[in-house]
Design a protein around this motif. Structure first.
Motif, mmCIF file in Angstrom:
data_model
loop_
_atom_site.group_PDB
_atom_site.id
_atom_site.type_symbol
_atom_site.label_atom_id
_atom_site.label_comp_id
_atom_site.label_asym_id
_atom_site.label_seq_id
_atom_site.Cartn_x
_atom_site.Cartn_y
_atom_site.Cartn_z
ATOM 1 N N GLY A 105 0.823 -1.198 0.000
ATOM 2 C CA GLY A 105 0.000 0.000 0.000
ATOM 3 C C GLY A 105 0.856 1.246 0.000
ATOM 4 N N ASP A 106 1.520 1.564 1.146
ATOM 5 C CA ASP A 106 2.337 2.770 1.214
ATOM 6 C C ASP A 106 3.832 2.468 1.195
ATOM 7 O OD1 ASP A 106 2.552 1.574 3.637
ATOM 8 O OD2 ASP A 106 2.042 3.334 4.833
ATOM 9 N N ASN A 107 4.198 1.164 1.126
ATOM 10 C CA ASN A 107 5.609 0.752 1.024
ATOM 11 C C ASN A 107 6.428 1.208 2.232
ATOM 12 O OD1 ASN A 107 7.461 -0.743 -0.527
ATOM 13 N ND2 ASN A 107 8.444 1.119 -1.258
ATOM 14 N N ALA A 108 5.790 1.300 3.392
ATOM 15 C CA ALA A 108 6.501 1.725 4.602
ATOM 16 C C ALA A 108 7.444 0.613 5.073
ATOM 17 C CB ALA A 108 5.499 2.054 5.702
ATOM 18 N N PRO A 109 8.665 0.953 5.516
ATOM 19 C CA PRO A 109 9.594 -0.067 6.030
ATOM 20 C C PRO A 109 9.023 -0.721 7.281
ATOM 21 C CG PRO A 109 10.730 2.000 5.584
ATOM 22 C CD PRO A 109 9.274 2.293 5.498
ATOM 23 N N MET A 110 8.974 -2.035 7.311
ATOM 24 C CA MET A 110 8.411 -2.783 8.428
ATOM 25 C C MET A 110 9.508 -3.540 9.158
ATOM 26 S SD MET A 110 5.236 -1.969 8.241
ATOM 27 C CE MET A 110 4.418 -3.152 9.314
ATOM 28 N N ALA A 111 9.230 -3.875 10.423
ATOM 29 C CA ALA A 111 10.199 -4.612 11.235
ATOM 30 C C ALA A 111 9.456 -5.404 12.292
ATOM 31 C CB ALA A 111 11.204 -3.663 11.876
ATOM 32 N N VAL A 112 10.117 -6.458 12.773
ATOM 33 C CA VAL A 112 9.594 -7.261 13.874
ATOM 34 C C VAL A 112 10.455 -6.981 15.092
ATOM 35 C CG1 VAL A 112 9.195 -9.586 14.747
ATOM 36 C CG2 VAL A 112 8.726 -9.063 12.351
ATOM 37 N N ILE A 113 9.856 -6.498 16.164
ATOM 38 C CA ILE A 113 10.574 -6.285 17.411
ATOM 39 C C ILE A 113 10.123 -7.351 18.399
ATOM 40 C CG2 ILE A 113 8.869 -4.545 18.137
ATOM 41 C CD1 ILE A 113 11.126 -3.250 19.776
ATOM 42 N N SER A 114 11.066 -8.031 19.014
ATOM 43 C CA SER A 114 10.743 -9.143 19.899
ATOM 44 C C SER A 114 11.650 -9.106 21.118
ATOM 45 C CB SER A 114 10.898 -10.485 19.170
ATOM 46 O OG SER A 114 12.203 -10.609 18.645
ATOM 47 N N LEU A 115 11.226 -9.779 22.173
ATOM 48 C CA LEU A 115 12.005 -9.870 23.400
ATOM 49 C C LEU A 115 13.048 -10.968 23.272
ATOM 50 C CD1 LEU A 115 9.116 -9.589 26.035
ATOM 51 C CD2 LEU A 115 10.550 -7.758 25.129
ATOM 52 N N VAL A 116 14.232 -10.732 23.804
ATOM 53 C CA VAL A 116 15.315 -11.711 23.775
ATOM 54 C C VAL A 116 15.227 -12.518 25.064
ATOM 55 C CG1 VAL A 116 17.799 -12.068 23.601
ATOM 56 C CG2 VAL A 116 16.729 -10.141 22.416
ATOM 57 N N LEU A 117 14.631 -13.706 24.968
ATOM 58 C CA LEU A 117 14.380 -14.529 26.151
ATOM 59 C C LEU A 117 15.310 -15.732 26.245
ATOM 60 C CD1 LEU A 117 10.473 -14.475 26.061
ATOM 61 C CD2 LEU A 117 11.993 -13.060 27.442
ATOM 62 N N GLU A 118 16.288 -15.829 25.344
ATOM 63 C CA GLU A 118 17.218 -16.954 25.407
ATOM 64 C C GLU A 118 18.067 -16.863 26.681
ATOM 65 O OE1 GLU A 118 16.850 -14.983 22.915
ATOM 66 O OE2 GLU A 118 16.202 -16.161 21.181
#
Length: 253
Positions: A105-118
């Motif tokens: 749609g708008d070609n916005a840069p996307m990302a996945v942010i996650s918790l580091v639980l290792e």
């Protein structure tokens, strides 16, 4: 209007930005991983890591400070009681950001942010592993000359064995190349001869394909014969097969 200290403002106002970061932090604490725009993920990272630091403290004042920003009671409970113990031994870097495909749609840069639980390896284990690696490297350096000599000796022995096998393999081939097979009743002409030796030997034999061709057959004129037979029966007795099948090899009458 006050300006934000880091980067552009996410919402239309400072209050809108605070609500947006609080909602994103709540969802990240509950789900441990969320997908959002890259700009929001970068602004969310320091925001939520400060909350995790307070969650590791675990006292009443820290809980009240977190509840000023995150109003969802389940998220606060999960931060202090479930997630904080998993971050023990980790002194920072509680989140990771991984870029993904742009939004349709708008070609916005996307990302996945996650918790580091290792789980974090204990300092003693890391130091022991490093020391073991150093000892192994020093031992390898000390044994390197002897190992190099052994490798060279093995390489020489292998080369000699390969050369001997190659000589053995070449000997029968050379003998076979120098000798010509003899077929009963067949006539062998000089290499490159195209005409039949006589009127009785008209059937062509091709040793490369081990096929025979009778006069008038499809490939008779184009075939270069090494041997000539008096009949198709003699060619078959010598081990030659009819080119194209028996039906394709008919003697002209």
């Amino acid at each position: 209007m006050p300006r934000p200290t880091k980067g552009p403002r996410l919402g239309g106002s400072a209050q809108h930005e605070r609500h947006m970061l609080a909602n994103l932090a709540t969802q990240l604490i509950i789900h441990e991983s969320i997908t959002t725009t890259e700009a929001r993920a970068r602004r969310l990272r320091p925001y939520v890591e400060k909350l995790i630091t307070k969650g590791k403290r675990g006292d009443l004042h820290a809980r009240r400070t977190v509840m000023k920003k995150v109003t969802d009671k389940f998220a606060v409970y999960r931060l202090f009681e479930v997630l904080a113990p998993q971050f023990e031994g980790r002194d920072g870097g509680y989140t990771r950001i991984i870029k993904t495909m742009p939004r349709k749609g708008d070609n916005a840069p996307m990302a996945v942010i996650s918790l580091v639980l290792e789980p974090v390896a204990k300092k003693e284990i890391v130091e022991d592993a490093v020391a073991t690696a150093k000892r192994a490297a020093e031992k390898a350096v000390a044994e390197e000359p002897a190992e190099a000599e052994k490798v060279e000796e093995k390489a020489e022995e292998s080369a000699k064995a390969e050369a001997a096998e190659a000589e053995k393999a070449e000997a029968p081939a050379a003998e076979a190349a120098g000798e010509k097979a003899e077929y009963a009743g067949a006539v062998r002409l000089a290499e490159g001869a195209t005409e039949a030796p006589d009127a009785d030997h008209q059937v062509k034999g091709n040793e490369d394909s081990m096929k025979y061709h009778v006069p008038g057959s499809r490939w008779y004129d184009a075939t270069v014969a090494e041997v000539w037979f008096a009949s198709a029966e003699e060619a078959e007795a010598a081990g030659f097969a009819p080119a194209g099948g028996a039906a394709a090899q008919k003697v002209e009458k």
